[in-house]
Design an enzyme around this catalytic site. Structure first.
Site: not given
Length: 173
Positions: A72, A104, A110
């Site tokens: 992350d 994500c 992401r």
């Protein structure tokens, strides 16, 4: 337990590419998640976070799940970028009009980074890709991810041929 207010899935379309950026479901919300995927014609999901649901139900619906987790707030590894760009090129060439979902945890870091990479490889400038995604997904990207996208140099892997077999390398002078 208080539920986190999650943004709705957003569709990002550019040239012949269609993506769905979303947050991660849980086993409890999986049926609703699958309905959303089907509504957008998703055939492949790229999961870039740790697993929070069993993929069996999704796969049973004919939707392929790829697990390419990365940390992350961090940029993806070169291996993930290569796999992502290969997937994008193959899917949109072989299944025109299909949609690739990327998720994500919250769908703000992401997942948008991978979609931005595809847009950049498709010919968009990094600033335009960021703005394009942020118009649909407020709060997307942190400063580290923005720096990564700014420094990213496209390899022009997502140049598609038109129906006459000519490369689509249009350039405005």
């Amino acid at each position: 337990m208080a539920r986190m207010n999650r943004p709705a899935p957003v569709e990002v379309t550019y040239k012949n590419m269609r993506f769905l950026i979303t947050h991660n479901p849980t086993n409890a919300t999986l049926n609703k998640f699958i309905e959303e995927l089907k509504k957008y014609g998703v055939t492949t999901i790229v999961r870039v976070c740790e697993a929070t649901y069993d993929t069996a139900l999704v796969e049973k619906e004919g939707i392929h799940v790829l697990d390419w987790p990365f940390d992350d707030g961090a940029p993806p590894s070169n291996q993930i970028v290569d796999g992502w760009l290969s997937l994008v090129k193959i899917k949109f060439r072989e299944e025109p009009g299909c949609c690739i979902a990327v998720h994500c945890v919250a769908g703000l870091g992401r997942a948008p980074v991978l979609v931005a990479l595809a847009l950049i490889e498709g010919g968009m400038k990094y600033e335009d890709a960021v703005q394009f995604i942020r118009q649909k997904r407020r709060g997307a990207f942190n400063s580290k991810q923005l720096l990564y996208l700014e420094k990213y140099r496209p390899k022009m892997r997502l140049r598609f041929k038109d129906s006459n077999g000519h490369r689509n390398n249009c350039c405005i002078q």
